[in-house]
Design an enzyme around this catalytic site. Structure first.
Site, PDB file in Angstrom:
ATOM      1  N   ASP A 107       0.810  -1.228   0.000  1.00  0.00           N
ATOM      2  CA  ASP A 107       0.000   0.000   0.000  1.00  0.00           C
ATOM      3  C   ASP A 107       0.841   1.276   0.000  1.00  0.00           C
ATOM      4  O   ASP A 107       0.422   2.303   0.536  1.00  0.00           O
ATOM      5  CB  ASP A 107      -0.972   0.037   1.206  1.00  0.00           C
ATOM      6  CG  ASP A 107      -1.802  -1.223   1.298  1.00  0.00           C
ATOM      7  OD1 ASP A 107      -2.258  -1.684   0.239  1.00  0.00           O
ATOM      8  OD2 ASP A 107      -1.982  -1.747   2.405  1.00  0.00           O
ATOM      9  N   GLU A 108       2.005   1.224  -0.590  1.00  0.00           N
ATOM     10  CA  GLU A 108       2.892   2.401  -0.575  1.00  0.00           C
ATOM     11  C   GLU A 108       2.514   3.418  -1.654  1.00  0.00           C
ATOM     12  O   GLU A 108       3.044   4.525  -1.672  1.00  0.00           O
ATOM     13  CB  GLU A 108       4.357   1.979  -0.800  1.00  0.00           C
ATOM     14  CG  GLU A 108       4.943   1.058   0.254  1.00  0.00           C
ATOM     15  CD  GLU A 108       4.770  -0.410  -0.126  1.00  0.00           C
ATOM     16  OE1 GLU A 108       4.022  -0.704  -1.085  1.00  0.00           O
ATOM     17  OE2 GLU A 108       5.380  -1.267   0.546  1.00  0.00           O
ATOM     18  N   GLY A 119      -4.029  -4.418  -4.758  1.00  0.00           N
ATOM     19  CA  GLY A 119      -5.040  -3.445  -5.175  1.00  0.00           C
ATOM     20  C   GLY A 119      -4.303  -2.183  -5.565  1.00  0.00           C
ATOM     21  O   GLY A 119      -3.976  -1.366  -4.717  1.00  0.00           O
ATOM     22  N   THR A 145      -4.160   1.291  -7.089  1.00  0.00           N
ATOM     23  CA  THR A 145      -5.121   2.351  -7.379  1.00  0.00           C
ATOM     24  C   THR A 145      -4.489   3.428  -8.245  1.00  0.00           C
ATOM     25  O   THR A 145      -3.388   3.899  -7.962  1.00  0.00           O
ATOM     26  CB  THR A 145      -5.590   2.997  -6.048  1.00  0.00           C
ATOM     27  OG1 THR A 145      -6.017   1.947  -5.184  1.00  0.00           O
ATOM     28  CG2 THR A 145      -6.722   3.979  -6.259  1.00  0.00           C
ATOM     29  N   THR A 185      -6.196 -11.293   2.729  1.00  0.00           N
ATOM     30  CA  THR A 185      -7.214 -10.618   1.925  1.00  0.00           C
ATOM     31  C   THR A 185      -8.337 -11.582   1.537  1.00  0.00           C
ATOM     32  O   THR A 185      -9.267 -11.181   0.828  1.00  0.00           O
ATOM     33  CB  THR A 185      -6.585 -10.057   0.631  1.00  0.00           C
ATOM     34  OG1 THR A 185      -6.026 -11.166  -0.093  1.00  0.00           O
ATOM     35  CG2 THR A 185      -5.506  -9.035   0.915  1.00  0.00           C
ATOM     36  N   ARG A 203       2.768 -29.409  -5.046  1.00  0.00           N
ATOM     37  CA  ARG A 203       2.630 -30.142  -6.315  1.00  0.00           C
ATOM     38  C   ARG A 203       1.220 -30.666  -6.561  1.00  0.00           C
ATOM     39  O   ARG A 203       1.033 -31.734  -7.102  1.00  0.00           O
ATOM     40  CB  ARG A 203       3.674 -31.267  -6.410  1.00  0.00           C
ATOM     41  CG  ARG A 203       5.071 -30.710  -6.500  1.00  0.00           C
ATOM     42  CD  ARG A 203       6.098 -31.677  -6.099  1.00  0.00           C
ATOM     43  NE  ARG A 203       5.871 -32.158  -4.751  1.00  0.00           N
ATOM     44  CZ  ARG A 203       6.751 -32.842  -4.040  1.00  0.00           C
ATOM     45  NH1 ARG A 203       7.904 -33.131  -4.570  1.00  0.00           N
ATOM     46  NH2 ARG A 203       6.482 -33.241  -2.836  1.00  0.00           N
ATOM     47  N   GLY A 238     -11.015  -2.969   1.965  1.00  0.00           N
ATOM     48  CA  GLY A 238     -11.657  -1.849   2.653  1.00  0.00           C
ATOM     49  C   GLY A 238     -11.312  -1.770   4.136  1.00  0.00           C
ATOM     50  O   GLY A 238     -11.822  -0.913   4.856  1.00  0.00           O
ATOM     51  N   SER A 282       5.715  11.818  -4.421  1.00  0.00           N
ATOM     52  CA  SER A 282       4.351  11.860  -4.943  1.00  0.00           C
ATOM     53  C   SER A 282       3.586  12.747  -3.962  1.00  0.00           C
ATOM     54  O   SER A 282       3.624  12.525  -2.752  1.00  0.00           O
ATOM     55  CB  SER A 282       3.785  10.443  -4.981  1.00  0.00           C
ATOM     56  OG  SER A 282       2.387  10.505  -5.134  1.00  0.00           O
TER      57      SER A 282
HETATM   58  P1  IMP Z   1      -2.664 -12.658   1.518  1.00  0.00           P
HETATM   59  O1  IMP Z   1      -1.656 -12.160   0.558  1.00  0.00           O
HETATM   60  O2  IMP Z   1      -4.084 -12.370   1.120  1.00  0.00           O
HETATM   61  O3  IMP Z   1      -2.448 -14.118   1.857  1.00  0.00           O
HETATM   62  O4  IMP Z   1      -2.475 -11.871   2.910  1.00  0.00           O
HETATM   63  C1  IMP Z   1      -1.297 -12.011   3.704  1.00  0.00           C
HETATM   64  C2  IMP Z   1      -0.912 -10.699   4.349  1.00  0.00           C
HETATM   65  O5  IMP Z   1      -0.480  -9.791   3.346  1.00  0.00           O
HETATM   66  C3  IMP Z   1      -2.072  -9.995   5.074  1.00  0.00           C
HETATM   67  O6  IMP Z   1      -1.542  -9.312   6.183  1.00  0.00           O
HETATM   68  C4  IMP Z   1      -2.584  -9.001   4.052  1.00  0.00           C
HETATM   69  O7  IMP Z   1      -3.227  -7.908   4.643  1.00  0.00           O
HETATM   70  C5  IMP Z   1      -1.277  -8.596   3.384  1.00  0.00           C
HETATM   71  N1  IMP Z   1      -1.446  -8.157   2.004  1.00  0.00           N
HETATM   72  C6  IMP Z   1      -1.661  -8.915   0.916  1.00  0.00           C
HETATM   73  N2  IMP Z   1      -1.750  -8.160  -0.189  1.00  0.00           N
HETATM   74  C7  IMP Z   1      -1.577  -6.898   0.202  1.00  0.00           C
HETATM   75  C8  IMP Z   1      -1.521  -5.643  -0.500  1.00  0.00           C
HETATM   76  O8  IMP Z   1      -1.633  -5.560  -1.728  1.00  0.00           O
HETATM   77  N3  IMP Z   1      -1.303  -4.553   0.276  1.00  0.00           N
HETATM   78  C9  IMP Z   1      -1.127  -4.622   1.612  1.00  0.00           C
HETATM   79  N4  IMP Z   1      -1.158  -5.753   2.305  1.00  0.00           N
HETATM   80  C10 IMP Z   1      -1.381  -6.882   1.604  1.00  0.00           C
END
Ligand code: IMP
Length: 433
Positions: free
Chosen positions: A14-15, A41, A43, A127, A141, A300, A411
Protein backbone atom coordinates in the site's frame (compact mmCIF):
# COMPACT_ATOMS: atom_id res chain seq x y z
CA UNK A 1 16.80 5.51 -20.20
CA UNK A 2 16.99 2.53 -17.87
CA UNK A 3 15.75 -0.24 -20.16
CA UNK A 4 14.78 -2.42 -17.21
CA UNK A 5 13.10 -0.70 -14.31
CA UNK A 6 11.82 -2.51 -11.23
CA UNK A 7 9.30 -0.79 -8.95
CA UNK A 8 8.79 -2.48 -5.58
CA UNK A 9 7.04 -1.84 -2.30
CA UNK A 10 9.59 -0.94 0.38
CA UNK A 11 7.26 -1.40 3.38
CA UNK A 12 4.18 -3.54 4.14
CA UNK A 13 2.37 -2.84 0.86
CA UNK A 14 0.00 0.00 0.00
CA UNK A 15 2.89 2.40 -0.57
CA UNK A 16 1.26 3.89 -3.67
CA UNK A 17 3.01 1.76 -6.30
CA UNK A 18 -0.05 1.88 -8.59
CA UNK A 19 0.23 5.57 -9.23
CA UNK A 20 4.01 5.42 -9.70
CA UNK A 21 3.87 2.53 -12.16
CA UNK A 22 1.09 4.31 -14.03
CA UNK A 23 3.17 7.47 -14.19
CA UNK A 24 6.35 5.78 -15.38
CA UNK A 25 4.66 3.35 -17.77
CA UNK A 26 4.56 6.12 -20.35
CA UNK A 27 8.27 5.40 -20.88
CA UNK A 28 8.02 1.62 -21.08
CA UNK A 29 6.79 -0.79 -23.72
CA UNK A 30 6.15 -3.81 -21.54
CA UNK A 31 4.91 -3.88 -17.92
CA UNK A 32 5.27 -7.15 -16.04
CA UNK A 33 3.63 -8.42 -12.88
CA UNK A 34 5.42 -11.46 -11.55
CA UNK A 35 4.15 -12.45 -8.09
CA UNK A 36 1.01 -12.45 -5.97
CA UNK A 37 -2.45 -12.26 -7.44
CA UNK A 38 -5.69 -10.46 -6.77
CA UNK A 39 -4.63 -9.71 -3.19
CA UNK A 40 -3.01 -6.60 -4.69
CA UNK A 41 -5.04 -3.45 -5.17
CA UNK A 42 -3.20 -0.91 -7.31
CA UNK A 43 -5.12 2.35 -7.38
CA UNK A 44 -4.75 4.85 -10.18
CA UNK A 45 -6.61 8.08 -10.86
CA UNK A 46 -6.70 8.30 -14.65
CA UNK A 47 -8.71 10.94 -16.51
CA UNK A 48 -10.32 11.87 -13.20
CA UNK A 49 -11.57 8.33 -12.63
CA UNK A 50 -10.41 5.95 -9.93
CA UNK A 51 -9.33 2.55 -11.25
CA UNK A 52 -8.24 -0.28 -8.95
CA UNK A 53 -6.37 -3.12 -10.61
CA UNK A 54 -5.87 -6.38 -8.75
CA UNK A 55 -4.42 -8.79 -11.29
CA UNK A 56 -3.56 -6.88 -14.42
CA UNK A 57 -0.34 -4.88 -14.53
CA UNK A 58 -1.13 -1.21 -13.88
CA UNK A 59 0.76 -0.16 -17.00
CA UNK A 60 -1.95 -1.73 -19.16
CA UNK A 61 -3.98 1.48 -18.74
CA UNK A 62 -1.62 3.01 -21.34
CA UNK A 63 -2.67 1.90 -24.83
CA UNK A 64 0.92 1.46 -26.06
CA UNK A 65 1.86 -0.93 -23.21
CA UNK A 66 2.00 -4.70 -23.51
CA UNK A 67 1.05 -6.26 -20.19
CA UNK A 68 2.51 -9.47 -18.85
CA UNK A 69 1.24 -11.80 -16.14
CA UNK A 70 4.34 -13.88 -15.49
CA UNK A 71 4.73 -17.39 -14.12
CA UNK A 72 5.09 -16.43 -10.46
CA UNK A 73 1.58 -15.05 -10.24
CA UNK A 74 -1.47 -16.98 -9.12
CA UNK A 75 -4.40 -16.18 -11.38
CA UNK A 76 -8.06 -16.20 -10.44
CA UNK A 77 -9.80 -16.51 -13.80
CA UNK A 78 -13.03 -15.05 -12.44
CA UNK A 79 -11.25 -11.90 -11.24
CA UNK A 80 -9.27 -11.65 -14.46
CA UNK A 81 -12.42 -11.83 -16.55
CA UNK A 82 -14.13 -9.15 -14.44
CA UNK A 83 -11.13 -6.88 -14.64
CA UNK A 84 -10.86 -7.18 -18.42
CA UNK A 85 -14.59 -6.53 -18.72
CA UNK A 86 -14.39 -3.50 -16.44
CA UNK A 87 -11.59 -2.00 -18.55
CA UNK A 88 -13.51 -2.74 -21.73
CA UNK A 89 -16.45 -0.76 -20.35
CA UNK A 90 -14.10 2.15 -19.74
CA UNK A 91 -13.01 1.96 -23.36
CA UNK A 92 -9.68 0.24 -22.64
CA UNK A 93 -9.25 -2.89 -24.70
CA UNK A 94 -6.25 -4.95 -23.67
CA UNK A 95 -6.84 -8.46 -24.94
CA UNK A 96 -4.59 -7.90 -27.95
CA UNK A 97 -1.70 -6.68 -25.78
CA UNK A 98 -1.75 -9.00 -22.79
CA UNK A 99 0.42 -12.09 -22.37
CA UNK A 100 -0.24 -14.60 -19.61
CA UNK A 101 2.28 -17.26 -18.69
CA UNK A 102 1.22 -20.85 -19.29
CA UNK A 103 3.21 -21.71 -16.17
CA UNK A 104 1.18 -19.44 -13.88
CA UNK A 105 -0.96 -21.31 -11.37
CA UNK A 106 -4.69 -20.89 -10.89
CA UNK A 107 -6.49 -19.66 -7.81
CA UNK A 108 -9.50 -21.99 -7.61
CA UNK A 109 -12.75 -21.52 -5.65
CA UNK A 110 -11.55 -24.11 -3.12
CA UNK A 111 -8.46 -22.01 -2.43
CA UNK A 112 -10.68 -19.12 -1.41
CA UNK A 113 -12.64 -21.51 0.80
CA UNK A 114 -9.45 -22.76 2.47
CA UNK A 115 -8.22 -19.20 2.96
CA UNK A 116 -11.42 -18.46 4.88
CA UNK A 117 -11.11 -21.63 6.98
CA UNK A 118 -7.46 -21.05 7.85
CA UNK A 119 -8.26 -17.48 8.81
CA UNK A 120 -10.97 -18.69 11.17
CA UNK A 121 -8.53 -20.92 12.99
CA UNK A 122 -5.39 -18.85 13.32
CA UNK A 123 -5.88 -15.75 11.27
CA UNK A 124 -3.10 -13.48 10.06
CA UNK A 125 -5.60 -11.14 8.40
CA UNK A 126 -5.26 -12.20 4.76
CA UNK A 127 -7.21 -10.62 1.92
CA UNK A 128 -9.24 -13.90 1.64
CA UNK A 129 -8.42 -14.05 -2.08
CA UNK A 130 -7.14 -17.64 -1.84
CA UNK A 131 -3.54 -16.60 -2.35
CA UNK A 132 -1.87 -18.63 0.44
CA UNK A 133 -3.70 -21.88 -0.40
CA UNK A 134 -2.99 -21.45 -4.14
CA UNK A 135 0.74 -21.21 -3.39
CA UNK A 136 0.45 -24.12 -0.92
CA UNK A 137 -0.96 -26.25 -3.72
CA UNK A 138 1.71 -25.02 -6.13
CA UNK A 139 4.60 -25.90 -3.86
CA UNK A 140 2.82 -29.05 -2.64
CA UNK A 141 2.63 -30.14 -6.32
CA UNK A 142 -1.13 -30.20 -6.39
CA UNK A 143 -1.62 -26.98 -8.32
CA UNK A 144 -3.21 -26.42 -11.71
CA UNK A 145 -1.30 -24.32 -14.22
CA UNK A 146 -2.80 -22.57 -17.20
CA UNK A 147 -0.82 -25.00 -19.35
CA UNK A 148 -2.82 -27.85 -17.80
CA UNK A 149 -6.15 -26.52 -19.05
CA UNK A 150 -5.69 -27.68 -22.64
CA UNK A 151 -5.91 -31.29 -21.51
CA UNK A 152 -9.51 -31.58 -20.32
CA UNK A 153 -9.23 -35.08 -18.89
CA UNK A 154 -6.22 -34.13 -16.90
CA UNK A 155 -7.96 -30.98 -15.69
CA UNK A 156 -10.98 -32.95 -14.57
CA UNK A 157 -8.94 -35.46 -12.60
CA UNK A 158 -6.84 -32.67 -10.99
CA UNK A 159 -10.01 -30.86 -9.92
CA UNK A 160 -11.57 -34.08 -8.61
CA UNK A 161 -8.46 -34.89 -6.60
CA UNK A 162 -8.22 -31.36 -5.22
CA UNK A 163 -11.89 -31.06 -4.34
CA UNK A 164 -11.85 -34.42 -2.53
CA UNK A 165 -8.84 -33.27 -0.54
CA UNK A 166 -10.37 -29.88 0.34
CA UNK A 167 -13.71 -31.51 1.21
CA UNK A 168 -11.91 -33.72 3.72
CA UNK A 169 -10.11 -30.77 5.27
CA UNK A 170 -13.32 -28.81 5.42
CA UNK A 171 -15.47 -31.54 6.91
CA UNK A 172 -13.00 -33.51 9.02
CA UNK A 173 -10.66 -30.80 10.25
CA UNK A 174 -12.93 -27.77 10.40
CA UNK A 175 -16.37 -29.41 10.64
CA UNK A 176 -17.52 -26.70 8.27
CA UNK A 177 -20.02 -26.44 5.45
CA UNK A 178 -19.06 -26.06 1.79
CA UNK A 179 -20.74 -25.97 -1.58
CA UNK A 180 -17.95 -27.45 -3.65
CA UNK A 181 -19.20 -28.96 -6.85
CA UNK A 182 -16.57 -30.61 -9.02
CA UNK A 183 -18.55 -30.41 -12.26
CA UNK A 184 -19.46 -26.76 -11.81
CA UNK A 185 -15.83 -25.84 -11.03
CA UNK A 186 -14.59 -27.84 -14.02
CA UNK A 187 -17.06 -26.27 -16.41
CA UNK A 188 -16.64 -22.68 -15.31
CA UNK A 189 -12.83 -23.03 -15.34
CA UNK A 190 -12.90 -24.42 -18.84
CA UNK A 191 -15.32 -21.80 -20.14
CA UNK A 192 -13.23 -18.98 -18.73
CA UNK A 193 -10.05 -20.55 -20.09
CA UNK A 194 -11.50 -20.74 -23.60
CA UNK A 195 -12.28 -17.03 -23.52
CA UNK A 196 -8.65 -16.08 -22.79
CA UNK A 197 -6.84 -18.98 -24.39
CA UNK A 198 -5.20 -16.86 -27.08
CA UNK A 199 -3.44 -14.74 -24.47
CA UNK A 200 -1.61 -17.66 -22.87
CA UNK A 201 1.91 -18.68 -23.82
CA UNK A 202 5.58 -18.84 -22.92
CA UNK A 203 6.09 -15.30 -21.62
CA UNK A 204 9.57 -15.99 -20.23
CA UNK A 205 11.00 -16.52 -23.69
CA UNK A 206 9.09 -13.48 -24.94
CA UNK A 207 10.72 -11.38 -22.19
CA UNK A 208 14.13 -12.87 -22.81
CA UNK A 209 14.05 -12.13 -26.51
CA UNK A 210 12.38 -8.74 -26.59
CA UNK A 211 14.43 -5.63 -27.29
CA UNK A 212 11.66 -3.46 -25.87
CA UNK A 213 11.90 -1.60 -22.56
CA UNK A 214 10.59 -3.41 -19.51
CA UNK A 215 9.03 -2.26 -16.27
CA UNK A 216 8.59 -4.85 -13.53
CA UNK A 217 5.73 -4.03 -11.19
CA UNK A 218 5.99 -5.55 -7.72
CA UNK A 219 2.91 -6.15 -5.58
CA UNK A 220 2.61 -6.04 -1.77
CA UNK A 221 5.90 -4.96 -0.19
CA UNK A 222 9.30 -6.14 0.99
CA UNK A 223 8.16 -6.58 4.60
CA UNK A 224 5.41 -8.95 3.37
CA UNK A 225 7.90 -11.10 1.42
CA UNK A 226 7.56 -14.75 2.46
CA UNK A 227 11.31 -14.98 3.14
CA UNK A 228 12.46 -11.44 3.91
CA UNK A 229 9.33 -10.26 5.70
CA UNK A 230 7.76 -10.63 9.13
CA UNK A 231 7.03 -14.35 8.76
CA UNK A 232 4.40 -15.83 9.22
CA UNK A 233 2.60 -12.49 8.92
CA UNK A 234 3.48 -12.20 5.26
CA UNK A 235 2.03 -12.98 1.89
CA UNK A 236 2.91 -16.28 0.23
CA UNK A 237 5.20 -15.03 -2.52
CA UNK A 238 8.55 -13.27 -2.77
CA UNK A 239 7.27 -9.72 -2.99
CA UNK A 240 10.77 -8.21 -2.80
CA UNK A 241 13.43 -8.32 -5.53
CA UNK A 242 14.14 -11.87 -4.35
CA UNK A 243 11.15 -12.98 -6.43
CA UNK A 244 12.21 -11.39 -9.71
CA UNK A 245 13.96 -14.35 -11.23
CA UNK A 246 11.64 -17.18 -10.29
CA UNK A 247 8.58 -14.96 -10.72
CA UNK A 248 9.43 -14.04 -14.30
CA UNK A 249 11.27 -17.20 -15.31
CA UNK A 250 14.24 -15.04 -16.31
CA UNK A 251 17.80 -15.88 -15.24
CA UNK A 252 19.29 -13.79 -12.38
CA UNK A 253 21.87 -12.35 -14.79
CA UNK A 254 19.05 -10.76 -16.76
CA UNK A 255 18.57 -8.31 -13.91
CA UNK A 256 22.18 -7.25 -13.35
CA UNK A 257 21.62 -4.05 -15.36
CA UNK A 258 18.14 -3.35 -13.98
CA UNK A 259 17.42 -0.15 -12.04
CA UNK A 260 15.58 -0.88 -8.79
CA UNK A 261 13.35 1.65 -7.09
CA UNK A 262 11.52 1.18 -3.80
CA UNK A 263 8.28 3.02 -3.12
CA UNK A 264 7.80 4.08 0.50
CA UNK A 265 5.24 6.17 2.31
CA UNK A 266 6.49 9.08 4.41
CA UNK A 267 5.07 7.15 7.38
CA UNK A 268 4.21 3.47 7.80
CA UNK A 269 1.03 1.41 7.44
CA UNK A 270 0.12 -2.24 7.45
CA UNK A 271 -3.11 -4.21 7.10
CA UNK A 272 -3.72 -7.50 8.79
CA UNK A 273 -1.93 -8.89 11.82
CA UNK A 274 1.78 -9.00 12.56
CA UNK A 275 4.66 -7.01 14.01
CA UNK A 276 4.65 -3.27 13.43
CA UNK A 277 7.23 -1.66 15.70
CA UNK A 278 6.23 1.97 15.12
CA UNK A 279 2.45 1.48 15.22
CA UNK A 280 0.53 4.35 16.83
CA UNK A 281 -2.59 3.09 18.54
CA UNK A 282 -3.88 6.42 19.84
CA UNK A 283 -4.87 9.79 18.46
CA UNK A 284 -1.80 10.25 16.23
CA UNK A 285 -2.47 6.92 14.51
CA UNK A 286 -6.09 7.89 13.92
CA UNK A 287 -4.97 11.23 12.52
CA UNK A 288 -2.61 9.53 10.05
CA UNK A 289 -5.39 7.13 9.02
CA UNK A 290 -7.91 9.90 8.46
CA UNK A 291 -5.57 12.27 6.66
CA UNK A 292 -4.03 9.49 4.59
CA UNK A 293 -7.36 7.81 3.76
CA UNK A 294 -5.80 4.59 5.00
CA UNK A 295 -8.36 1.96 4.11
CA UNK A 296 -7.49 -1.13 2.05
CA UNK A 297 -8.05 -1.00 -1.73
CA UNK A 298 -8.84 -4.72 -1.87
CA UNK A 299 -10.69 -5.32 1.41
CA UNK A 300 -11.66 -1.85 2.65
CA UNK A 301 -10.11 -2.66 6.05
CA UNK A 302 -8.71 0.24 8.09
CA UNK A 303 -4.94 0.20 7.90
CA UNK A 304 -2.78 0.32 11.00
CA UNK A 305 -0.68 3.49 10.96
CA UNK A 306 2.58 4.61 12.55
CA UNK A 307 5.71 6.71 12.16
CA UNK A 308 8.28 6.05 9.49
CA UNK A 309 10.44 3.09 10.51
CA UNK A 310 13.88 3.79 9.07
CA UNK A 311 15.32 0.52 10.38
CA UNK A 312 12.73 -1.38 8.35
CA UNK A 313 13.23 0.91 5.35
CA UNK A 314 17.01 0.57 5.44
CA UNK A 315 16.57 -3.21 5.67
CA UNK A 316 14.35 -3.07 2.56
CA UNK A 317 17.01 -1.02 0.75
CA UNK A 318 19.57 -3.71 1.60
CA UNK A 319 17.41 -6.73 0.71
CA UNK A 320 16.48 -5.25 -2.67
CA UNK A 321 19.66 -3.29 -3.30
CA UNK A 322 17.48 -0.30 -4.24
CA UNK A 323 19.09 2.40 -6.37
CA UNK A 324 16.67 4.94 -4.99
CA UNK A 325 13.38 5.58 -3.26
CA UNK A 326 10.16 7.24 -4.35
CA UNK A 327 8.44 8.79 -1.35
CA UNK A 328 4.65 9.05 -1.30
CA UNK A 329 2.07 10.84 0.84
CA UNK A 330 4.44 13.37 2.38
CA UNK A 331 1.48 15.79 2.52
CA UNK A 332 -0.21 13.60 5.16
CA UNK A 333 2.45 14.88 7.58
CA UNK A 334 1.84 18.56 6.70
CA UNK A 335 -0.10 19.37 9.88
CA UNK A 336 2.06 17.57 12.46
CA UNK A 337 4.03 19.89 14.74
CA UNK A 338 6.50 17.13 15.48
CA UNK A 339 7.31 14.15 13.34
CA UNK A 340 9.06 11.10 14.70
CA UNK A 341 11.20 8.65 12.77
CA UNK A 342 12.44 5.36 14.17
CA UNK A 343 16.24 5.16 14.09
CA UNK A 344 16.81 2.07 16.22
CA UNK A 345 15.12 -0.54 18.37
CA UNK A 346 15.69 -1.26 22.02
CA UNK A 347 15.49 -4.89 23.04
CA UNK A 348 16.15 -5.93 26.65
CA UNK A 349 18.28 -2.86 27.26
CA UNK A 350 20.32 -3.27 24.08
CA UNK A 351 20.15 -1.21 20.93
CA UNK A 352 19.40 -3.04 17.69
CA UNK A 353 20.37 -1.44 14.40
CA UNK A 354 19.06 -4.17 12.13
CA UNK A 355 15.56 -5.52 11.46
CA UNK A 356 15.35 -8.86 13.34
CA UNK A 357 13.92 -12.15 12.00
CA UNK A 358 12.64 -13.45 15.34
CA UNK A 359 8.98 -12.80 16.11
CA UNK A 360 9.79 -12.93 19.81
CA UNK A 361 12.33 -10.15 19.43
CA UNK A 362 10.00 -8.14 17.20
CA UNK A 363 7.26 -8.40 19.79
CA UNK A 364 9.61 -7.24 22.56
CA UNK A 365 11.28 -4.26 20.89
CA UNK A 366 10.66 -0.62 21.56
CA UNK A 367 11.33 1.90 18.82
CA UNK A 368 13.95 4.57 19.43
CA UNK A 369 12.77 7.79 17.85
CA UNK A 370 14.39 10.93 16.54
CA UNK A 371 11.93 13.82 16.70
CA UNK A 372 12.00 16.27 13.82
CA UNK A 373 10.14 19.55 13.65
CA UNK A 374 7.12 19.52 11.34
CA UNK A 375 6.93 21.98 8.45
CA UNK A 376 3.30 23.01 9.10
CA UNK A 377 2.77 24.05 5.49
CA UNK A 378 1.08 22.39 2.58
CA UNK A 379 3.07 20.12 0.28
CA UNK A 380 -0.13 18.78 -1.31
CA UNK A 381 0.03 18.87 -5.06
CA UNK A 382 3.54 20.40 -5.07
CA UNK A 383 5.05 20.28 -8.54
CA UNK A 384 8.43 21.87 -8.02
CA UNK A 385 11.15 21.23 -5.48
CA UNK A 386 11.16 24.99 -4.79
CA UNK A 387 7.59 24.64 -3.48
CA UNK A 388 8.74 22.42 -0.64
CA UNK A 389 9.18 23.92 2.84
CA UNK A 390 12.80 23.69 4.12
CA UNK A 391 11.81 21.34 6.95
CA UNK A 392 10.14 18.96 4.51
CA UNK A 393 13.43 18.96 2.58
CA UNK A 394 15.26 18.23 5.86
CA UNK A 395 12.94 15.27 6.44
CA UNK A 396 13.80 13.91 3.00
CA UNK A 397 17.54 14.47 3.54
CA UNK A 398 17.33 12.61 6.85
CA UNK A 399 15.77 9.61 5.08
CA UNK A 400 18.47 9.71 2.40
CA UNK A 401 21.29 9.85 4.92
CA UNK A 402 19.88 7.05 7.01
CA UNK A 403 19.10 4.67 4.16
CA UNK A 404 22.11 5.58 2.02
CA UNK A 405 20.07 5.99 -1.16
CA UNK A 406 18.59 9.05 -2.84
CA UNK A 407 14.92 9.99 -2.78
CA UNK A 408 14.28 10.30 -6.51
CA UNK A 409 10.73 11.51 -6.57
CA UNK A 410 7.96 12.68 -4.28
CA UNK A 411 4.35 11.86 -4.94
CA UNK A 412 2.32 14.76 -3.59
CA UNK A 413 -1.25 13.57 -4.19
CA UNK A 414 -3.28 10.84 -5.88
CA UNK A 415 -3.54 12.51 -9.29
CA UNK A 416 -1.10 11.73 -12.08
CA UNK A 417 0.25 15.30 -12.18
CA UNK A 418 0.92 15.48 -8.42
CA UNK A 419 4.62 14.66 -8.14
CA UNK A 420 8.04 16.27 -7.93
CA UNK A 421 11.25 14.88 -9.36
CA UNK A 422 14.08 15.43 -6.88
CA UNK A 423 16.62 13.70 -9.10
CA UNK A 424 15.53 12.90 -12.57
CA UNK A 425 16.03 9.45 -13.97
CA UNK A 426 17.92 9.80 -17.24
CA UNK A 427 15.59 9.65 -20.23
CA UNK A 428 12.38 9.34 -18.23
CA UNK A 429 9.70 11.73 -19.32
CA UNK A 430 6.36 12.06 -17.62
CA UNK A 431 3.47 14.01 -19.03
CA UNK A 432 0.52 14.77 -16.84
CA UNK A 433 -2.54 14.01 -18.90
P1 IMP B 1 -2.66 -12.66 1.52
O1 IMP B 1 -1.66 -12.16 0.56
O2 IMP B 1 -4.08 -12.37 1.12
O3 IMP B 1 -2.45 -14.12 1.86
O4 IMP B 1 -2.48 -11.87 2.91
C1 IMP B 1 -1.30 -12.01 3.70
C2 IMP B 1 -0.91 -10.70 4.35
O5 IMP B 1 -0.48 -9.79 3.35
C3 IMP B 1 -2.07 -10.00 5.07
O6 IMP B 1 -1.54 -9.31 6.18
C4 IMP B 1 -2.58 -9.00 4.05
O7 IMP B 1 -3.23 -7.91 4.64
C5 IMP B 1 -1.28 -8.60 3.38
N1 IMP B 1 -1.45 -8.16 2.00
C6 IMP B 1 -1.66 -8.92 0.92
N2 IMP B 1 -1.75 -8.16 -0.19
C7 IMP B 1 -1.58 -6.90 0.20
C8 IMP B 1 -1.52 -5.64 -0.50
O8 IMP B 1 -1.63 -5.56 -1.73
N3 IMP B 1 -1.30 -4.55 0.28
C9 IMP B 1 -1.13 -4.62 1.61
N4 IMP B 1 -1.16 -5.75 2.30
C10 IMP B 1 -1.38 -6.88 1.60
Amino acid sequence: MERKLVILGAQWGDEGKGKIVDLLSENYDVVVRYQGGSNAGHTVIANGEKVILHLLPTGILHPHVTGVIAQGMVVDLEVLEKELEDLRKRGIACENRLHISDRAHLVMPYHRLLDRLFEKKRGIGTTLRGIGPAYMFKFGRKGIRLADLEDERRLQSLIEENVAFVRDICEKVFQDKHDLNTDAIFESTLERYHRIRDLIGDVSSFLLKTERSLLFEGAQGTMLDVDAGTYPYVTSSNSSALGLSNGTGLPPKFFTDAYLVGVAKAYTTRVGEGPFPTELKGEEGRKLRTLGGEFGATTGRPRRCGWLDLIALRYAVEVNRFDGIILTKLDVLDSFEEIKVCVGYEYRGERLEHFPASLKVLEGIRPIYRTLKGWLASTKGARDVRDLPPRAKDYISFIEEFTGVPVLMLSTGPKREEFVWLRELPGIRVSCS
